[in-house]
Design a protein around this motif. Sequence first.
Motif, mmCIF file in Angstrom:
data_model
loop_
_atom_site.group_PDB
_atom_site.id
_atom_site.type_symbol
_atom_site.label_atom_id
_atom_site.label_comp_id
_atom_site.label_asym_id
_atom_site.label_seq_id
_atom_site.Cartn_x
_atom_site.Cartn_y
_atom_site.Cartn_z
ATOM 1 N N ASP A 1 0.828 -1.211 0.000
ATOM 2 C CA ASP A 1 0.000 0.000 0.000
ATOM 3 C C ASP A 1 0.859 1.256 0.000
ATOM 4 O O ASP A 1 0.520 2.255 -0.642
ATOM 5 N N ILE A 2 1.960 1.208 0.734
ATOM 6 C CA ILE A 2 2.856 2.364 0.809
ATOM 7 C C ILE A 2 3.562 2.600 -0.519
ATOM 8 O O ILE A 2 3.645 3.725 -1.016
ATOM 9 N N VAL A 3 4.064 1.522 -1.137
ATOM 10 C CA VAL A 3 4.860 1.641 -2.367
ATOM 11 C C VAL A 3 4.021 2.124 -3.548
ATOM 12 O O VAL A 3 4.463 2.954 -4.348
ATOM 13 N N LYS A 4 2.784 1.650 -3.649
ATOM 14 C CA LYS A 4 1.981 1.930 -4.849
ATOM 15 C C LYS A 4 1.567 3.398 -4.968
ATOM 16 O O LYS A 4 1.242 3.855 -6.067
ATOM 17 N N ASN A 5 1.605 4.158 -3.862
ATOM 18 C CA ASN A 5 1.155 5.550 -3.912
ATOM 19 C C ASN A 5 2.240 6.531 -4.343
ATOM 20 O O ASN A 5 1.939 7.686 -4.634
ATOM 21 N N HIS A 6 3.506 6.103 -4.365
ATOM 22 C CA HIS A 6 4.618 6.917 -4.878
ATOM 23 C C HIS A 6 4.675 8.305 -4.237
ATOM 24 O O HIS A 6 4.638 9.331 -4.913
ATOM 25 N N ALA B 1 -7.345 2.335 8.831
ATOM 26 C CA ALA B 1 -7.407 3.458 7.893
ATOM 27 C C ALA B 1 -6.936 3.029 6.508
ATOM 28 O O ALA B 1 -7.401 3.541 5.491
ATOM 29 N N ALA B 2 -5.992 2.059 6.463
ATOM 30 C CA ALA B 2 -5.508 1.542 5.178
ATOM 31 C C ALA B 2 -6.519 0.610 4.523
ATOM 32 O O ALA B 2 -6.567 0.497 3.296
ATOM 33 N N GLY B 3 -7.349 -0.062 5.313
ATOM 34 C CA GLY B 3 -8.343 -0.993 4.765
ATOM 35 C C GLY B 3 -8.805 -1.971 5.822
ATOM 36 O O GLY B 3 -8.084 -2.236 6.802
ATOM 37 N N LYS B 4 -10.005 -2.516 5.643
ATOM 38 C CA LYS B 4 -10.576 -3.408 6.656
ATOM 39 C C LYS B 4 -9.752 -4.680 6.819
ATOM 40 O O LYS B 4 -9.491 -5.127 7.947
ATOM 41 N N LYS B 5 -9.332 -5.282 5.688
ATOM 42 C CA LYS B 5 -8.557 -6.518 5.777
ATOM 43 C C LYS B 5 -7.237 -6.293 6.499
ATOM 44 O O LYS B 5 -6.839 -7.100 7.351
ATOM 45 N N GLU B 6 -6.559 -5.170 6.186
ATOM 46 C CA GLU B 6 -5.302 -4.846 6.854
ATOM 47 C C GLU B 6 -5.517 -4.705 8.354
ATOM 48 O O GLU B 6 -4.725 -5.195 9.166
ATOM 49 N N GLY B 7 -6.614 -4.042 8.729
ATOM 50 C CA GLY B 7 -6.912 -3.840 10.140
ATOM 51 C C GLY B 7 -7.183 -5.140 10.873
ATOM 52 O O GLY B 7 -6.698 -5.346 11.996
ATOM 53 N N ILE B 8 -7.930 -6.040 10.242
ATOM 54 C CA ILE B 8 -8.259 -7.321 10.887
ATOM 55 C C ILE B 8 -7.006 -8.156 11.096
ATOM 56 O O ILE B 8 -6.770 -8.716 12.176
ATOM 57 N N LEU C 1 -2.182 10.016 5.358
ATOM 58 C CA LEU C 1 -2.324 8.580 5.560
ATOM 59 C C LEU C 1 -1.032 7.863 5.192
ATOM 60 O O LEU C 1 -0.595 6.942 5.903
ATOM 61 N N GLU C 2 -0.400 8.296 4.096
ATOM 62 C CA GLU C 2 0.867 7.689 3.684
ATOM 63 C C GLU C 2 1.942 7.916 4.750
ATOM 64 O O GLU C 2 2.741 7.017 5.057
ATOM 65 N N LEU C 3 1.967 9.111 5.312
ATOM 66 C CA LEU C 3 2.933 9.416 6.371
ATOM 67 C C LEU C 3 2.718 8.504 7.576
ATOM 68 O O LEU C 3 3.674 7.950 8.139
ATOM 69 N N LEU C 4 1.452 8.324 7.968
ATOM 70 C CA LEU C 4 1.152 7.502 9.135
ATOM 71 C C LEU C 4 1.386 6.016 8.867
ATOM 72 O O LEU C 4 1.832 5.282 9.748
ATOM 73 N N LEU C 5 1.092 5.563 7.644
ATOM 74 C CA LEU C 5 1.385 4.172 7.295
ATOM 75 C C LEU C 5 2.883 3.900 7.368
ATOM 76 O O LEU C 5 3.313 2.838 7.835
ATOM 77 N N SER C 6 3.694 4.863 6.926
ATOM 78 C CA SER C 6 5.152 4.717 6.980
ATOM 79 C C SER C 6 5.637 4.722 8.423
ATOM 80 O O SER C 6 6.556 3.980 8.785
#
Length: 244
Positions: A57-62, A126-133, A194-199
């Motif tokens: 998810d992080i890589v694909k947003n560039h 915040a990244a997605g439901k599956k990621e959260g679960i 969101l990208e900052l927080l995911l990183s």
Amino acid sequence: MEILSEILGYAFLPVITIIAGGAVGLYKNPGGVIRSSILHFAAGVVFSVVAVELLPDIVKNHLPIEVGIGFSMGIVLMLFVKYFTERNQKTENALNENKDRLPFGLLSALIIDLIIDGLLLGIGFAAGKKEGILLSVALGLETFSLGLAVVIACRKSSFSKSENFLILAGLGLTFFIGALLGITLLSHLSQELLELLLSFGLAALLFLVTEELLTEAHEEKESPIQTACFFLGFLLFLILGMMN
């Protein structure tokens, strides 16, 4: 509101597992080999969630600037927590002659760690439901080992079982508060934030695996079975991550 209550249900899983881990320590007294195996498995699970869910998810947003800032913030914060923990632990070891004394160094570090873990769960959802679960299950395994560690540390003090459970419940509530803050505050962020927080979460979870879970796991003499637990955890969540 229904979606929020479902997410909070998943956030409650690590609260249950930290109490369960403590209960195992109170009633069963598992050996170092079992604890090391659990830590290896938990490390594999967390690493798998990072590699399979968060990193793509992080890589694909560039957005390299946001990634660099968030990742650096995560490392700096975790290094501070590690320094704070080790300094408090040294002070406590030098002064701890009273059997009625709580292991404040350990507990204060765990409170910070659990708040961060709760926020990380919010970042995952915040990244997605599956990621959260998946992250909820991974953190549940981590908090199980933390509950076990707390009870082992508290054995040096003359606390009753009910007092131990109160300590565990307080730590579980700390995680839930962090998760509640993360889930409610991070749900409507811009893509850049969101990208900052995911990183940030990526760095914190990698630090958790390499500097906490595996470091503690290697305190026990290692066997091929314990090493295999790491890869079993990774493979299990790799397969789960591939399912829709």
